[in-house]
Design a protein around this motif. Structure first.
Motif, PDB file in Angstrom:
ATOM      1  N   ASN A 164       0.842  -1.176   0.000  1.00 31.01           N
ATOM      2  CA  ASN A 164       0.000   0.000   0.000  1.00 31.01           C
ATOM      3  C   ASN A 164       0.885   1.237   0.000  1.00 31.01           C
ATOM      4  OD1 ASN A 164      -2.093   1.872   0.367  1.00 31.01           O
ATOM      5  ND2 ASN A 164      -3.206   0.458   1.680  1.00 31.01           N
ATOM      6  N   ASP A 165       0.476   2.260  -0.726  1.00 33.31           N
ATOM      7  CA  ASP A 165       1.224   3.520  -0.740  1.00 33.31           C
ATOM      8  C   ASP A 165       0.870   4.392   0.454  1.00 33.31           C
ATOM      9  OD1 ASP A 165       2.431   2.761  -3.072  1.00 33.31           O
ATOM     10  OD2 ASP A 165       1.060   3.879  -4.371  1.00 33.31           O
ATOM     11  N   LYS A 166      -0.160   4.008   1.152  1.00 34.44           N
ATOM     12  CA  LYS A 166      -0.623   4.779   2.303  1.00 34.44           C
ATOM     13  C   LYS A 166      -0.244   4.048   3.591  1.00 34.44           C
ATOM     14  CE  LYS A 166      -4.220   7.127  -0.117  1.00 34.44           C
ATOM     15  NZ  LYS A 166      -3.854   8.498  -0.218  1.00 34.44           N
ATOM     16  N   ILE A 167      -0.246   4.787   4.680  1.00 30.04           N
ATOM     17  CA  ILE A 167       0.101   4.209   5.980  1.00 30.04           C
ATOM     18  C   ILE A 167      -1.094   3.409   6.493  1.00 30.04           C
ATOM     19  CG2 ILE A 167       0.737   4.715   8.368  1.00 30.04           C
ATOM     20  CD1 ILE A 167       2.111   7.264   7.296  1.00 30.04           C
ATOM     21  N   PHE A 215      -2.098  -0.394   9.121  1.00 31.68           N
ATOM     22  CA  PHE A 215      -1.629  -1.249  10.210  1.00 31.68           C
ATOM     23  C   PHE A 215      -0.402  -2.032   9.742  1.00 31.68           C
ATOM     24  CE2 PHE A 215      -1.311  -5.287  12.376  1.00 31.68           C
ATOM     25  CZ  PHE A 215      -1.450  -4.924  13.705  1.00 31.68           C
ATOM     26  N   GLY A 216       0.619  -2.084  10.573  1.00 33.77           N
ATOM     27  CA  GLY A 216       1.825  -2.841  10.271  1.00 33.77           C
ATOM     28  C   GLY A 216       2.889  -2.048   9.540  1.00 33.77           C
ATOM     29  N   ALA A 217       2.541  -0.880   9.048  1.00 30.21           N
ATOM     30  CA  ALA A 217       3.508  -0.073   8.301  1.00 30.21           C
ATOM     31  C   ALA A 217       4.610   0.432   9.222  1.00 30.21           C
ATOM     32  CB  ALA A 217       2.796   1.106   7.641  1.00 30.21           C
ATOM     33  N   THR A 218       5.794   0.554   8.658  1.00 30.25           N
ATOM     34  CA  THR A 218       6.910   1.168   9.362  1.00 30.25           C
ATOM     35  C   THR A 218       7.055   2.571   8.813  1.00 30.25           C
ATOM     36  OG1 THR A 218       7.979  -0.969   9.661  1.00 30.25           O
ATOM     37  CG2 THR A 218       9.366   0.978   9.876  1.00 30.25           C
ATOM     38  N   VAL A 219       7.026   3.548   9.707  1.00 33.30           N
ATOM     39  CA  VAL A 219       6.986   4.949   9.323  1.00 33.30           C
ATOM     40  C   VAL A 219       8.186   5.665   9.920  1.00 33.30           C
ATOM     41  CG1 VAL A 219       5.628   7.066   9.443  1.00 33.30           C
ATOM     42  CG2 VAL A 219       4.470   4.855   9.339  1.00 33.30           C
ATOM     43  N   THR A 220       8.861   6.454   9.095  1.00 33.82           N
ATOM     44  CA  THR A 220       9.957   7.281   9.574  1.00 33.82           C
ATOM     45  C   THR A 220       9.484   8.724   9.585  1.00 33.82           C
ATOM     46  OG1 THR A 220      11.603   5.771   8.662  1.00 33.82           O
ATOM     47  CG2 THR A 220      12.339   7.999   9.172  1.00 33.82           C
ATOM     48  N   MET A 221       9.613   9.350  10.742  1.00 38.07           N
ATOM     49  CA  MET A 221       9.205  10.743  10.887  1.00 38.07           C
ATOM     50  C   MET A 221      10.452  11.587  11.136  1.00 38.07           C
ATOM     51  SD  MET A 221       5.689  10.424  13.101  1.00 38.07           S
ATOM     52  CE  MET A 221       6.482   9.912  14.600  1.00 38.07           C
ATOM     53  N   VAL A 222      10.408  12.826  10.640  1.00 35.41           N
ATOM     54  CA  VAL A 222      11.536  13.738  10.781  1.00 35.41           C
ATOM     55  C   VAL A 222      11.075  14.976  11.532  1.00 35.41           C
ATOM     56  CG1 VAL A 222      13.248  15.113   9.538  1.00 35.41           C
ATOM     57  CG2 VAL A 222      12.511  12.921   8.603  1.00 35.41           C
ATOM     58  N   ASP A 223      11.830  15.355  12.558  1.00 33.50           N
ATOM     59  CA  ASP A 223      11.575  16.599  13.277  1.00 33.50           C
ATOM     60  C   ASP A 223      12.123  17.728  12.404  1.00 33.50           C
ATOM     61  OD1 ASP A 223      11.709  18.879  14.903  1.00 33.50           O
ATOM     62  OD2 ASP A 223      12.049  17.699  16.715  1.00 33.50           O
ATOM     63  N   ILE A 224      11.258  18.620  11.940  1.00 35.14           N
ATOM     64  CA  ILE A 224      11.697  19.649  10.999  1.00 35.14           C
ATOM     65  C   ILE A 224      12.626  20.685  11.634  1.00 35.14           C
ATOM     66  CG2 ILE A 224       9.762  19.395   9.422  1.00 35.14           C
ATOM     67  CD1 ILE A 224       8.446  21.790  10.762  1.00 35.14           C
ATOM     68  N   ASP A 225      12.611  20.777  12.947  1.00 38.19           N
ATOM     69  CA  ASP A 225      13.492  21.736  13.618  1.00 38.19           C
ATOM     70  C   ASP A 225      14.906  21.196  13.783  1.00 38.19           C
ATOM     71  OD1 ASP A 225      11.435  23.596  13.870  1.00 38.19           O
ATOM     72  OD2 ASP A 225      10.817  22.798  15.831  1.00 38.19           O
ATOM     73  N   THR A 226      15.030  19.913  14.120  1.00 39.13           N
ATOM     74  CA  THR A 226      16.346  19.341  14.411  1.00 39.13           C
ATOM     75  C   THR A 226      16.818  18.334  13.366  1.00 39.13           C
ATOM     76  OG1 THR A 226      15.425  17.524  15.705  1.00 39.13           O
ATOM     77  CG2 THR A 226      15.916  19.579  16.888  1.00 39.13           C
ATOM     78  N   ILE A 235      -2.606   7.098   9.988  1.00 40.31           N
ATOM     79  CA  ILE A 235      -3.358   6.209   9.102  1.00 40.31           C
ATOM     80  C   ILE A 235      -3.890   6.981   7.895  1.00 40.31           C
ATOM     81  CG2 ILE A 235      -5.449   4.768   8.907  1.00 40.31           C
ATOM     82  CD1 ILE A 235      -3.265   3.391  10.449  1.00 40.31           C
ATOM     83  N   GLY A 236      -3.638   6.424   6.719  1.00 46.57           N
ATOM     84  CA  GLY A 236      -4.160   6.998   5.481  1.00 46.57           C
ATOM     85  C   GLY A 236      -3.237   7.996   4.808  1.00 46.57           C
TER      86      GLY A 236
END
Length: 134
Positions: free
Chosen positions: A83-86, A88-99, A131-132
């Motif tokens: 799936n191209d969308k987030i 259940f089970g997806a691994t997500v990398t988030m970035v803090d835009i400040d640091t 999600i989504g």
């Protein structure tokens, strides 16, 4: 309202193992502890009896809870989800835009969520917000 509980196979097997231990080991041990405490006489002032009854209440409550979760489990293998969308089970990398600090999480069921292991519940506020999204 959806009554199923999404979880990975690992979590499902863990719940089944805990349930089996409670039914086969803990429940008989509590019954034995109650019988032993009764043999000591007056139940009105018997702390061992009270503790054993409290433990019995906990064990029976947990057995009921686990039976319900196992019965309503929807076992999902994250590896099979394309799936191209987030989801259940997806691994997500988030970035803090400040640091520019990156943090990676996997969206999992409530029972297996552990922030220290990088697993957050799909029903948590952060999980629901993801999600989504792409």
């Amino acid at each position: 309202m959806n009554d199923s509980i999404p979880m990975t196979e690992e979590s499902y097997l863990h719940l089944q193992e805990e349930l089996k231990n409670l039914v086969r080991v803990e429940r008989p041990k509590v019954v034995q502890d109650i019988a032993e405490a009764r043999s000591h006489g007056d139940l009105s002032e018997n702390a061992e009896y009270d503790a054993a009854k409290d433990r019995q209440g906990f064990v029976e409550g947990r057995i009921k809870e686990l039976n319900d979760k196992v019965a309503r489990a929807q076992v999902i293998n994250p590896a099979t989800i394309v799936n191209d969308k987030i989801v259940f089970g997806a691994t997500v990398t988030m970035v803090d835009i400040d640091t520019d600090a990156e943090v990676t999480y996997q969206l999992v069921g409530e029972d297996e969520a552990d922030i220290k292991l990088g697993k957050i519940s799909v029903s948590s506020p952060v999980g629901r917000a993801m999600i989504g999204h792409e």
